[in-house]
Write a protein that holds these residues in place. Structure first.
Motif, PDB file in Angstrom:
ATOM      1  N   HIS A 168      39.557  41.820  41.925  1.00 33.00           N
ATOM      2  CA  HIS A 168      38.056  41.862  42.130  1.00 33.00           C
ATOM      3  C   HIS A 168      37.153  40.592  41.766  1.00 33.00           C
ATOM      4  O   HIS A 168      36.227  40.657  42.491  1.00 33.00           O
ATOM      5  N   ALA A 169      37.640  39.922  40.859  1.00 35.29           N
ATOM      6  CA  ALA A 169      36.946  38.701  40.342  1.00 35.29           C
ATOM      7  C   ALA A 169      36.640  37.905  41.572  1.00 35.29           C
ATOM      8  O   ALA A 169      35.566  37.153  41.852  1.00 35.29           O
ATOM      9  N   VAL A 170      37.765  37.707  42.404  1.00 34.54           N
ATOM     10  CA  VAL A 170      37.992  36.744  43.622  1.00 34.54           C
ATOM     11  C   VAL A 170      36.813  37.366  44.626  1.00 34.54           C
ATOM     12  O   VAL A 170      36.302  36.643  45.281  1.00 34.54           O
ATOM     13  N   ILE A 171      36.967  38.474  44.864  1.00 36.34           N
ATOM     14  CA  ILE A 171      36.262  39.025  45.935  1.00 36.34           C
ATOM     15  C   ILE A 171      34.719  39.057  45.519  1.00 36.34           C
ATOM     16  O   ILE A 171      33.925  38.676  46.285  1.00 36.34           O
ATOM     17  N   ALA A 172      34.188  39.385  44.166  1.00 35.28           N
ATOM     18  CA  ALA A 172      32.934  39.306  43.797  1.00 35.28           C
ATOM     19  C   ALA A 172      32.284  37.733  43.923  1.00 35.28           C
ATOM     20  O   ALA A 172      31.187  37.452  44.522  1.00 35.28           O
ATOM     21  N   GLU A 173      33.322  36.738  43.835  1.00 30.47           N
ATOM     22  CA  GLU A 173      32.693  35.306  43.903  1.00 30.47           C
ATOM     23  C   GLU A 173      32.618  34.946  45.352  1.00 30.47           C
ATOM     24  O   GLU A 173      31.495  34.176  45.538  1.00 30.47           O
ATOM     25  N   ASN A 174      33.180  35.803  46.430  1.00 31.43           N
ATOM     26  CA  ASN A 174      33.187  35.355  47.578  1.00 31.43           C
ATOM     27  C   ASN A 174      32.440  36.511  48.507  1.00 31.43           C
ATOM     28  O   ASN A 174      32.392  36.395  49.873  1.00 31.43           O
ATOM     29  N   SER A 175      31.981  37.362  47.941  1.00 34.70           N
ATOM     30  CA  SER A 175      31.265  38.574  48.645  1.00 34.70           C
ATOM     31  C   SER A 175      30.176  38.101  49.554  1.00 34.70           C
ATOM     32  O   SER A 175      30.015  38.952  50.387  1.00 34.70           O
TER      33      SER A 175
END
Length: 401
Positions: free
Chosen positions: A341-348
Motif C-alpha cells: 500500500h505504501a508503494v502505491i500511495a507514493e506513486n498514485s
C-alpha cells in the motif's frame, strides 16, 4: 560529590542517589529508583543540580555559608524570585535593606523554618547558581547540538522489543523543549520541560504498538544560559518522518558518540545556509548600464515522449526485515501488505507508471491478498502477470491509471 547527591551516568542512561563510596577502588555506589545499588567509577558520574521549576535556576544549599547544618535548600522547588523584594519560597524571603531601591545591593536570605538567617546579596546568590551550572560546560559546548535517539530494549528481538526515546542536549545551554507526534491536525504532546546543559533525558518509553504514532515527530527547543551573556541561538524546530519499519531493521541502529550500544540517532540542528550578500550600489549601477543581450530565436526541439522506468518491489519478508524471530505469519503478511500500500500511495499520481510486485509462488496467500486489494481499493488500475521470462510465476504488474 557526597552521600545523598543525585547523579546521572555520563556514558549510560540512568542514575540515582549516592549511597556510599569505595575510595580505594574509586567507586561510587548509586541507588536507583528500584532500590538496587550500582557500582560506578566516580569519574563517570555527574551531580545533577536541583532546578527551580519556576525560575529554572539551580537550587543551592546556602546553610553551609552560615556554618550550620540542617538548614535545607536555600531555594525551594516551588520558590519564586521577585522583581525587587519578592519571595523565594514559602519559608524563606528576600528582604530589602535600608534602601528599597537597592535590593540587588543589600539583602537578607532567611530560612525561617530552620531558624537560620544568612546575609547575602542577590548577585552572590545568582553567581553561586551560575558557578554550579558552569561545572557542566565543555569547551565545544557553545555550539548548539540537540539529538533525538531511540534505543531498543531487546536488540536481539526487534519485532517484539520496546524502545526508549531519549533527548540529548550536547551543549552548554539550557533547553526549554517540547516534543509532539502525529499528523498536522491531530498532534499530541508527549514531552516538555527544561533539559540541563550536557544532559540527556528519556522522554518516552515506546511499545511496539506505539511506533505508528511516532511516524511524524516535531521537536521544538529554545536555548539560553543563566545570568551571563551568550551568543543568541536560533529556535530549534525539527520535523522528522520515521517509517515504523525502520525500527525492525538491525542496520538502523548504529554506533554513535552518545551510547555504548547501537542507537537510531537523529541530529535536530540543521546546517544554516550562508547568507547571500546584498549587492553594492556600484554593482547595481553597472547592472543597470549593461546592455541587454539581443534575443535569439528559440531552438526548436522535437518532443521526446516521457519514459517511466518500471518500479520493482520485492515483497519477500527477508527483504523487508533483517530477522523474523518472534513474528507470526499474520505479522509478516501485514508487513508485506503495508509495503504494498505504501508503494502505491507514493506513486498514485504518476499516471502510466508500471510497478512490478514480486511476491513469489509459495502458497499464494500474499498474491491472493494483493489481488483482493486491487479488486476492492484500486479498481481503476490495469493488472496483469509480470513477464514470466524475467520474474517467473511469482510477480504481478500493475499500471497506475
Amino acid at each position: 560529590m557526597k552521600k545523598g547527591d543525585t547523579v546521572r551516568f555520563v556514558n549510560a542512561v540512568g542514575g540515582g542517589v549516592i549511597s556510599r563510596f569505595d575510595e580505594k577502588k574509586g567507586l561510587v555506589y548509586v541507588e536507583d529508583e528500584d532500590g538496587f545499588e550500582i557500582p560506578v567509577l566516580a569519574r563517570e558520574c555527574v551531580v545533577v543540580p536541583n532546578v527551580n521549576p519556576t525560575t529554572n535556576f539551580p537550587t543551592r544549599d546556602f546553610s553551609s555559608k552560615a556554618g550550620k547544618a540542617g538548614a535545607g535548600d536555600g531555594m525551594s522547588a516551588g520558590g519564586k524570585v521577585g522583581s525587587g523584594t519578592g519571595s523565594f519560597s514559602e519559608n524563606s524571603s528576600f528582604v530589602a535593606g535600608s534602601s528599597a531601591r537597592s535590593s540587588s545591593e543589600q539583602g537578607v536570605f532567611a530560612v525561617s523554618g530552620a531558624g537560620i538567617q544568612d546575609s547575602a546579596t542577590l548577585s552572590e546568590i545568582l553567581s553561586q547558581a551560575q558557578k554550579q551550572v558552569e561545572e557542566y560546560e565543555t569547551p565545544t559546548g557553545d555550539q548548539l547540538s540537540v539529538v533525538l535517539a531511540f534505543l531498543p530494549v531487546d536488540r536481539l528481538n526487534l519485532q517484539a522489543s520496546d524502545y526508549e526515546a531519549i533527548l540529548i542536549n550536547d551543549s552548554n545551554y539550557f533547553l526549554m523543549y517540547s516534543v509532539v507526534v502525529g499528523e498536522k491536525d491531530l498532534q499530541r504532546s508527549v514531552a516538555q520541560g527544561v533539559l540541563e546543559p550536557n544532559m540527556q533525558e528519556q522522554i518516552a518509553a515506546l511499545t511496539n504498538a506505539d511506533l505508528n504514532n511516532w511516524e511524524n515527530v516535531r521537536v521544538q527547543a529554545l536555548a539560553y544560559k543563566l545570568n551571563k551573556n551568550f551568543a543568541a541561538q536560533g529556535v530549534v524546530d525539527a520535523r522528522l518522518r520515521i517509517a515504523p519499519l525502520k525500527f525492525y531493521k538491525l542496520h538502523s541502529f548504529t554506533e554513535n558518540d552518545y551510547f555504548d550500544e547501537p542507537a537510531m540517532v537523529f541530529d535536530l540542528i540543521q546546517p544554516t545556509q550562508p547568507a547571500i550578500p546584498e549587492p553594492t550600489p556600484e554593482e547595481i549601477r553597472r547592472a543597470l548600464l549593461q546592455k541587454e543581450p539581443t534575443p535569439t530565436a528559440p531552438v526548436r526541439r522535437d518532443k521526446i515522449p516521457l519514459q517511466r522506468d518500471i518500479i520493482e518491489v520485492d515483497l519477500h519478508i527477508h527483504e523487508l526485515v533483517d530477522t523474523t524471530t518472534g513474528m507470526s505469519n499474520a505479522d509478516m503478511l501485514q508487513l508485506q501488505m503495508d509495503k504494498f500500500h505504501a508503494v502505491i500511495a507514493e506513486n498514485s499520481k504518476r499516471k502510466g507508471q508500471k510497478i512490478v510486485f514480486i511476491h513469489g509462488k509459495g502458497e499464494g496467500v500474499l498474491r491472493s491478498e494483493i489481488m483482493k486489494a486491487l479488486k476492492n481499493r484500486y479498481k481503476s488500475f490495469y493488472v496483469q502477470d509480470a513477464s514470466f521470462k524475467e520474474y517467473g510465476f511469482g510477480a504481478t504488474m500493475i499500471r497506475i491509471q
